[in-house]
Design an enzyme around this catalytic site. Sequence first.
Site, PDB file in Angstrom:
ATOM      1  N   LYS A 171       0.860  -1.174   0.000  1.00  0.00           N
ATOM      2  CA  LYS A 171       0.000   0.000   0.000  1.00  0.00           C
ATOM      3  C   LYS A 171       0.911   1.243   0.000  1.00  0.00           C
ATOM      4  CE  LYS A 171      -3.136   2.085   3.244  1.00  0.00           C
ATOM      5  NZ  LYS A 171      -2.326   2.919   4.103  1.00  0.00           N
ATOM      6  N   LYS A 205      -5.327  -9.432   9.767  1.00  0.00           N
ATOM      7  CA  LYS A 205      -5.746  -9.484  11.179  1.00  0.00           C
ATOM      8  C   LYS A 205      -6.726 -10.633  11.362  1.00  0.00           C
ATOM      9  CE  LYS A 205      -5.393  -4.463  11.698  1.00  0.00           C
ATOM     10  NZ  LYS A 205      -4.212  -4.261  12.502  1.00  0.00           N
ATOM     11  N   GLU A 239      -7.201   5.611  16.126  1.00  0.00           N
ATOM     12  CA  GLU A 239      -5.826   5.374  16.592  1.00  0.00           C
ATOM     13  C   GLU A 239      -5.441   6.444  17.606  1.00  0.00           C
ATOM     14  OE1 GLU A 239      -3.083   3.951  13.295  1.00  0.00           O
ATOM     15  OE2 GLU A 239      -4.334   5.434  12.297  1.00  0.00           O
ATOM     16  N   ASP A 258      -5.523   7.337   3.277  1.00  0.00           N
ATOM     17  CA  ASP A 258      -4.697   6.417   4.047  1.00  0.00           C
ATOM     18  C   ASP A 258      -5.500   5.212   4.558  1.00  0.00           C
ATOM     19  OD1 ASP A 258      -2.269   5.691   5.283  1.00  0.00           O
ATOM     20  OD2 ASP A 258      -2.872   6.598   7.194  1.00  0.00           O
ATOM     21  N   HIS A 263      -8.452  -0.101   4.101  1.00  0.00           N
ATOM     22  CA  HIS A 263      -8.753  -0.812   5.351  1.00  0.00           C
ATOM     23  C   HIS A 263     -10.234  -0.756   5.746  1.00  0.00           C
ATOM     24  CE1 HIS A 263      -4.527  -0.813   5.425  1.00  0.00           C
ATOM     25  NE2 HIS A 263      -4.310   0.262   6.146  1.00  0.00           N
ATOM     26  N   LYS A 359      -6.691   9.895  13.695  1.00  0.00           N
ATOM     27  CA  LYS A 359      -5.465   9.771  14.486  1.00  0.00           C
ATOM     28  C   LYS A 359      -5.595  10.632  15.725  1.00  0.00           C
ATOM     29  CE  LYS A 359      -2.301   8.292  10.929  1.00  0.00           C
ATOM     30  NZ  LYS A 359      -2.218   6.898  11.340  1.00  0.00           N
TER      31      LYS A 359
HETATM   32  C1  BG6 Z   1      -1.565   1.982   7.658  1.00  0.00           C
HETATM   33  C2  BG6 Z   1      -1.680   3.474   7.624  1.00  0.00           C
HETATM   34  O1  BG6 Z   1      -1.930   1.435   6.423  1.00  0.00           O
HETATM   35  O2  BG6 Z   1      -2.426   1.473   8.680  1.00  0.00           O
HETATM   36  C3  BG6 Z   1      -1.313   4.055   8.982  1.00  0.00           C
HETATM   37  O3  BG6 Z   1      -0.827   3.998   6.625  1.00  0.00           O
HETATM   38  C4  BG6 Z   1      -2.150   3.442  10.066  1.00  0.00           C
HETATM   39  O4  BG6 Z   1      -1.449   5.470   8.982  1.00  0.00           O
HETATM   40  C5  BG6 Z   1      -2.105   1.924   9.991  1.00  0.00           C
HETATM   41  O5  BG6 Z   1      -1.613   3.871  11.317  1.00  0.00           O
HETATM   42  C6  BG6 Z   1      -3.119   1.299  10.931  1.00  0.00           C
HETATM   43  O6  BG6 Z   1      -2.900  -0.080  11.000  1.00  0.00           O
HETATM   44  P1  BG6 Z   1      -2.993  -0.870  12.387  1.00  0.00           P
HETATM   45  O7  BG6 Z   1      -2.743  -2.280  12.013  1.00  0.00           O
HETATM   46  O8  BG6 Z   1      -1.954  -0.284  13.291  1.00  0.00           O
HETATM   47  O9  BG6 Z   1      -4.375  -0.626  12.882  1.00  0.00           O
END
Ligand code: BG6
Length: 513
Positions: A171, A205, A239, A258, A263, A359
């Site tokens: 990605k 996951k 996050e 992002d 996701h 974030k």
């Molecule tokens: C990444 C993003 O793809 O996924 C990040 O670029 C983000 O900004 C991350 O923090 C989140 O993934 P996880 O597995 O930590 O929830």
Amino acid sequence: MSDQAITPNATHAGPCAIVIFGAAGDLTKRLVVPALYNLTTGKLLPERFALIGVDVADLSTDQWRQRLADMMQSFTKGGGEFQTDRIDEAAWKSLATRMTYLRGDFGDDTTFLRLADLLAEQERTAHTDGNVLFYLAVADRHFGQVAEKIAAASLADQQGGKRWRRVIVEKPFGHDYASAKALNARLLKILSEDQIFRIDHFLGKETVQSILATRFANGIFEPIWNRDHIDHVQITAAETIGVERRGRFYEQTGAVRDMVPNHVFQLLTMTAMEPPSSFDPDAVRSRKNDILNAIPPVTIDCAVRGQYAPGTVLGQRVGGYRQEPDVSASSSVETYAALKLEIDTWRWAGVPFYLRTGKRMSKRWTEIAIHFRRAPLSLFKGTDVATMGSNWLILQIQPDEGISLQYQVKRPGQTVTLAPIKMSFAYKDWFPPQPNVGYETLIYDCMIGDASLFQRADMVEAGWRIVQPVIDAWTAQQPADFPNYQAGSAGPAAADRLIAGGGCAWRPMSEKS
Ligand code: BG6
């Protein structure tokens, strides 16, 4: 405890070599090599195996191995994503002895000619049968070029099925609809679709993978999984971290690009897809793609953006986004996004899907929350019950993976009153923890050629198509109110208004909710 032992996947990976482009980079150190180590300890790496790292950094094979060994040791001291008490020396040695480093520039044809020689040698010495998995752990601007050079050196040639050659693409896959389409076209000129494995690490996951099992291995959910019974769905990916050292990348990206077309849409499609006819990768991916195709592009009035101001996260004072390294002091890049989507299918028509990601939120919290329609109040007329509570089914992705169901019970006592209670299942109570950085299954599946957990070209493009109007509008119009949420909060007030417009409210991010 579960009475069934955890058994590895029945299919075993055959002989192969893995070539990592970007071998000296962060992704390799923090995730790819630890995942390969975990596959080694789990005895899931083939006996006949070789690992080649390619990068421009001036390293010898011994130096590369040593750097990786040091990184692995740091995990025992609590560093990185992989927490472990000790590194199994024998397993590490067995992996490390199969590593070779090749110093070379990704833009230089001779790098690929030397790689071809090295692969031929490994085929003879490690008996890899000529099978190769190329892992593009490089900045996205190199994806097209590296793939083209692999093909130009005849390294993508599968010799009519005598050997396999596959490419993992990391990605971000494009920055918008047009660039994703262009990258697909570029790759598909030199590789076939079944050679391309586009990674979305959320699909690595365990709890994300288990969404399909929960839905389709239980007779109780599917009959109520539709517009007749579901009021709305909320998907949260929150996050606590800020942009860390990625300011330069994030200034070009923002929260929507992002997190959302990749996701968050993976969580959405797993939740909303129709049952596939089998676990055949294309059957699964086609049903997911049907959902993406049924989502109209999001209009700007159904989207809210936010950017964090200084605040307190988990007890620590932190700066705002505009104070982060490599971020403009007047940046208008969003670090939070909330969207309202509709899915135009018989199953979902009229059921809003609310998505939010951000974030520097109060908590690290990823969940899919399904809100069922309320029961009619009629039976309780004339009692002390004034309103009926809600039924929620929560698929908790992280942290503390599990599933819970919230419903009403009668409060003990002489009068009729109700209380909401929660029935909870936590993975950690039933299954022993497995060492996992999230890439093990993805790499393993790629070795066995199972593309179910990888994005197909049409899915990537469909995801970008949905969010493109929001990206365009936000790029064209500067936000008037940034920063508009405090670090450590639940996001901007406008996001509350977005969901309140549909008569709903965001769920609090807490175990008690
Ligand atoms: C990444 C993003 O793809 O996924 C990040 O670029 C983000 O900004 C991350 O923090 C989140 O993934 P996880 O597995 O930590 O929830």
